[in-house]
Write a protein that holds these residues in place. Structure first.
Motif, PDB file in Angstrom:
ATOM      1  N   ASN A   1     -24.717  -1.544   8.015  1.00 14.79           N
ATOM      2  CA  ASN A   1     -23.831  -0.405   7.742  1.00 14.79           C
ATOM      3  C   ASN A   1     -23.554   0.287   9.069  1.00 14.79           C
ATOM      4  O   ASN A   1     -24.294   1.175   9.492  1.00 14.79           O
ATOM      5  N   THR A   2     -22.495  -0.153   9.738  1.00 11.86           N
ATOM      6  CA  THR A   2     -22.219   0.314  11.095  1.00 11.86           C
ATOM      7  C   THR A   2     -21.987   1.823  11.156  1.00 11.86           C
ATOM      8  O   THR A   2     -22.522   2.517  12.035  1.00 11.86           O
ATOM      9  N   LYS A   3     -21.184   2.355  10.243  1.00 13.74           N
ATOM     10  CA  LYS A   3     -20.877   3.788  10.267  1.00 13.74           C
ATOM     11  C   LYS A   3     -22.138   4.622  10.082  1.00 13.74           C
ATOM     12  O   LYS A   3     -22.347   5.617  10.778  1.00 13.74           O
ATOM     13  N   LEU A   4     -22.970   4.206   9.135  1.00 15.17           N
ATOM     14  CA  LEU A   4     -24.208   4.936   8.889  1.00 15.17           C
ATOM     15  C   LEU A   4     -25.135   4.838  10.091  1.00 15.17           C
ATOM     16  O   LEU A   4     -25.769   5.823  10.483  1.00 15.17           O
ATOM     17  N   TRP A   5     -25.203   3.649  10.693  1.00 15.49           N
ATOM     18  CA  TRP A   5     -26.036   3.450  11.891  1.00 15.49           C
ATOM     19  C   TRP A   5     -25.555   4.346  13.029  1.00 15.49           C
ATOM     20  O   TRP A   5     -26.364   4.956  13.735  1.00 15.49           O
ATOM     21  N   GLU A   6     -24.238   4.447  13.209  1.00 15.52           N
ATOM     22  CA  GLU A   6     -23.689   5.291  14.266  1.00 15.52           C
ATOM     23  C   GLU A   6     -24.051   6.760  14.054  1.00 15.52           C
ATOM     24  O   GLU A   6     -24.290   7.493  15.014  1.00 15.52           O
ATOM     25  N   GLN A   7     -24.094   7.197  12.822  1.00 18.49           N
ATOM     26  CA  GLN A   7     -24.377   8.596  12.518  1.00 18.49           C
ATOM     27  C   GLN A   7     -25.869   8.920  12.604  1.00 18.49           C
ATOM     28  O   GLN A   7     -26.255   9.983  13.082  1.00 18.49           O
ATOM     29  N   GLU A   8     -26.707   7.998  12.131  1.00 18.80           N
ATOM     30  CA  GLU A   8     -28.114   8.310  11.930  1.00 18.80           C
ATOM     31  C   GLU A   8     -29.062   7.690  12.949  1.00 18.80           C
ATOM     32  O   GLU A   8     -30.212   8.124  13.055  1.00 18.80           O
ATOM     33  N   VAL A   9     -28.590   6.673  13.698  1.00 19.10           N
ATOM     34  CA  VAL A   9     -29.491   5.932  14.583  1.00 19.10           C
ATOM     35  C   VAL A   9     -29.030   5.944  16.037  1.00 19.10           C
ATOM     36  O   VAL A   9     -29.805   6.261  16.941  1.00 19.10           O
ATOM     37  N   GLN A  10     -27.785   5.622  16.266  1.00 23.16           N
ATOM     38  CA  GLN A  10     -27.282   5.415  17.630  1.00 23.16           C
ATOM     39  C   GLN A  10     -27.591   6.554  18.596  1.00 23.16           C
ATOM     40  O   GLN A  10     -27.940   6.298  19.759  1.00 23.16           O
ATOM     41  N   PRO A  11     -27.496   7.827  18.184  1.00 21.20           N
ATOM     42  CA  PRO A  11     -27.776   8.904  19.152  1.00 21.20           C
ATOM     43  C   PRO A  11     -29.188   8.881  19.731  1.00 21.20           C
ATOM     44  O   PRO A  11     -29.426   9.457  20.797  1.00 21.20           O
ATOM     45  N   PHE A  12     -30.126   8.212  19.056  1.00 20.80           N
ATOM     46  CA  PHE A  12     -31.495   8.162  19.555  1.00 20.80           C
ATOM     47  C   PHE A  12     -31.665   7.187  20.725  1.00 20.80           C
ATOM     48  O   PHE A  12     -32.735   7.146  21.337  1.00 20.80           O
ATOM     49  N   SER A  13     -30.637   6.417  21.039  1.00 22.15           N
ATOM     50  CA  SER A  13     -30.769   5.406  22.099  1.00 22.15           C
ATOM     51  C   SER A  13     -31.149   6.030  23.430  1.00 22.15           C
ATOM     52  O   SER A  13     -31.809   5.405  24.258  1.00 22.15           O
ATOM     53  N   SER A  14     -30.726   7.272  23.665  1.00 23.58           N
ATOM     54  CA  SER A  14     -31.031   7.935  24.937  1.00 23.58           C
ATOM     55  C   SER A  14     -32.430   8.550  24.952  1.00 23.58           C
ATOM     56  O   SER A  14     -32.842   9.115  25.967  1.00 23.58           O
ATOM     57  N   SER A  15     -33.157   8.429  23.831  1.00 24.09           N
ATOM     58  CA  SER A  15     -34.466   9.067  23.721  1.00 24.09           C
ATOM     59  C   SER A  15     -35.629   8.097  23.872  1.00 24.09           C
ATOM     60  O   SER A  15     -36.777   8.528  23.932  1.00 24.09           O
ATOM     61  N   ARG A  16     -35.351   6.803  23.926  1.00 24.57           N
ATOM     62  CA  ARG A  16     -36.433   5.817  23.930  1.00 24.57           C
ATOM     63  C   ARG A  16     -37.111   5.753  25.298  1.00 24.57           C
ATOM     64  O   ARG A  16     -36.446   5.530  26.303  1.00 24.57           O
ATOM     65  N   PRO A  17     -38.435   5.936  25.340  1.00 21.20           N
ATOM     66  CA  PRO A  17     -39.133   5.838  26.630  1.00 21.20           C
ATOM     67  C   PRO A  17     -39.103   4.431  27.214  1.00 21.20           C
ATOM     68  O   PRO A  17     -39.221   4.263  28.426  1.00 21.20           O
ATOM     69  N   ASN A  18     -38.986   3.426  26.349  1.00 19.75           N
ATOM     70  CA  ASN A  18     -38.999   2.040  26.820  1.00 19.75           C
ATOM     71  C   ASN A  18     -37.997   1.234  26.013  1.00 19.75           C
ATOM     72  O   ASN A  18     -37.848   1.434  24.807  1.00 19.75           O
ATOM     73  N   GLU A  19     -37.298   0.315  26.675  1.00 17.97           N
ATOM     74  CA  GLU A  19     -36.310  -0.518  25.990  1.00 17.97           C
ATOM     75  C   GLU A  19     -36.676  -2.000  26.025  1.00 17.97           C
ATOM     76  O   GLU A  19     -35.933  -2.829  25.508  1.00 17.97           O
ATOM     77  N   ASN A  20     -37.797  -2.327  26.620  1.00 18.79           N
ATOM     78  CA  ASN A  20     -38.099  -3.735  26.910  1.00 18.79           C
ATOM     79  C   ASN A  20     -39.344  -4.223  26.182  1.00 18.79           C
ATOM     80  O   ASN A  20     -40.292  -3.470  25.971  1.00 18.79           O
TER      81      ASN A  20
END
Length: 501
Positions: free
Chosen positions: A386-405
């Motif tokens: 569900n792309t729209k729901l993911w964009e609203q509820e999940v995507q903004p957290f991408s800048s908060s992750r201490p680690n991506e790897n």
């Protein structure tokens, strides 16, 4: 970045309202009505709006923390962080994503934030931060926050493969071939609509994360600075590669092969323009391909993308290079002493950071909730359902992750799989910033202001408002205004490192 005046005003006002509403003028740790620890977080927002509470509630449940976010729009982060540091309007956690900024660096050196290096090994996930990463993120040997661990070199070129096929050109491998593609995408009606309404490149007002720095890599520009074998330090803009990159972008601009308003275009507008079929070449993070493709659905349903990470100016494999100014450090998650009052509070914040680095929380902040935002295949491949729901509820957290790897769950999307492969391959050809962990007091005090001299001159050169002599005059001004002192200090710091080996 520079938005149009109205848009900048709107974003700044909305950010100020969010800061006021969420932080309430204080970032002190405490407890809420339910007895749960409250942690405030001054964070950067790369999306149009903050996340809704669905995923946030899950993260709070796992970490046993009531998280109070204050969101700063990415476009105004430098101004807002400078203001927050000057006024002391901070939070328990502050996302410092611009470590080269003078105000940020001065605050770190002045002891505004806790030194966390001695505590990391007390926590299972924080303990896994490599010594190289700790060193790169340190200032004068001290680590003033949790390093935001990114890929070492994630940039490349994303092209419309369907447009390449339409104009009969292969995937470019050299800068000359890339210029030919830009010309064809501008002049040969690549979308076949019978109208001359496309350009080759679409870029934004960012000389680092936009096209310019990546193109500079292809011409051999150093990543920020270069240090010769005899210890001489030289800024990147005095290299021949930097001049060649400016000449290249000037040719794009003069011939109309790039959006003519790139110098004032925001990232959001750049990405929307690409998704709408206004251009066919996007230079930036290779993993942006998936977002661009998703953004195009319903608008450019015939879009096919190809990613390229091996372009050179010479055609020689031995000349492959890609910049890595921050050496994989995306910033620091720092803890102000004004808000985090004692060691006990610091350790509670570090425990929270450690929890965020768990597989479970990383998955929430990246993909969301299973069977709500994503599905999982037998190979641990996640697919957004569900792309729209993911964009609203999940995507903004991408800048908060201490680690991506290094996590088990990976994106099953073919574009993301390919971009991950190319980014990992980039590591072999990454050109690191040799002064990143060195210290120059003058750079800390004046670096950001001095850089404006070069940034302004670079844009003027590309836009045809300044010639080579004028650009050299700008360099001379930079040197006389403090640049020479910065160079001397970096050379001394580099020599001190050599002497201590």
């Amino acid at each position: 970045m520079r938005y149009r005046t109205a848009k900048l005003l709107a974003l700044t006002l909305s950010g100020a309202l969010l800061l006021s509403a969420c932080a309430g003028g204080s970032g002190d740790s405490g407890t809420n009505a339910d007895g749960k620890t409250t942690i405030s977080w001054l964070n950067i927002m790369h999306t149009a709006s903050p996340p809704t509470d669905t995923v946030l509630n899950k993260i709070e449940e796992i970490t046993d923390v009531d998280i109070q976010f204050s969101w700063i729009p990415d476009a105004s982060k430098e101004e807002r962080l400078n203001t927050s540091l000057a006024s002391g309007s901070l939070a328990d956690i502050v996302s410092l994503t611009i470590l080269e900024n003078s105000s940020v660096r001065n605050a770190l050196k002045a002891g505004v934030f806790w030194e966390v290096g001695p505590y990391l090994d007390e926590f299972p996930n924080l303990k896994g931060i490599s010594q190289d990463m700790r060193n790169s993120a340190s200032i004068e040997g001290k680590l003033y926050g949790i390093p935001m661990q990114k890929q070492v070199a994630r940039n490349g070129v994303i092209l419309r493969k369907d447009w390449l096929d339409h104009v009969g050109l292969p995937v470019p491998k050299t800068t000359a071939e890339l210029m030919e593609v830009a010309k064809a995408f501008t002049e040969q009606d690549p979308d076949g609509n019978g109208t001359n309404d496309t350009t080759g490149f679409i870029d934004r007002s960012d000389l680092v994360f936009g096209a310019f720095k990546t193109l500079g890599s292809y011409f051999g520009t150093p990543s920020g600075w270069a240090i010769s074998e005899d210890g001489k330090v030289t800024p990147e803009f005095e290299s021949e590669g930097y001049i060649q990159a400016m000449d290249y972008m000037k040719e794009l601009y003069t011939n109309g092969y790039i959006n003519q308003d790139f110098a004032v275009t925001a990232k959001k507008d750049q990405q929307e323009g690409f998704a709408q079929g206004k251009a066919g070449i996007y230079v930036g993070a290779l993993f942006d391909s998936k977002g661009l493709f998703n953004l195009a659905q319903g608008v450019q349903d015939d879009m096919e993308l190809v990613m390229v990470n091996d372009i050179t100016s010479t055609g020689n494999e031995s000349d492959r290079a890609i910049w890595s100014t921050s050496n994989g450090v995306g910033g620091l998650l720092a803890f102000p002493k004004s808000e985090v009052k004692d060691e006990a509070e610091l350790k509670r914040n570090l425990k929270f950071m450690d929890d965020l680095m768990s597989e479970e929380v990383f998955t929430l902040m990246t993909y969301g909730i299973k069977d709500v935002h994503y599905s999982l295949d037998e190979n641990n491949g996640a697919t957004i359902i569900n792309t729209k729901l993911w964009e609203q509820e999940v995507q903004p957290f991408s800048s908060s992750r201490p680690n991506e790897n290094g996590y088990a769950i990976v994106d099953a999307d073919p574009l993301r799989i390919e971009s991950t492969r190319l980014i990992e391959e980039n590591t072999t050809f990454a050109v690191l910033n040799p002064v990143y962990s060195l210290e120059s007091p003058t750079f800390s005090e004046q670096g950001s202001e001095l850089q404006k001299i070069i940034t302004d001159a670079t844009y003027k050169y590309i836009l045809g408002k300044m010639d080579r002599v004028g650009f050299q005059n700008a360099i001379d001004t930079w040197r006389k205004s403090g640049g020479d002192k910065i160079i001397t200090e970096y050379e001394a710091a580099h020599q001190a490192v050599l002497n201590n080996k």
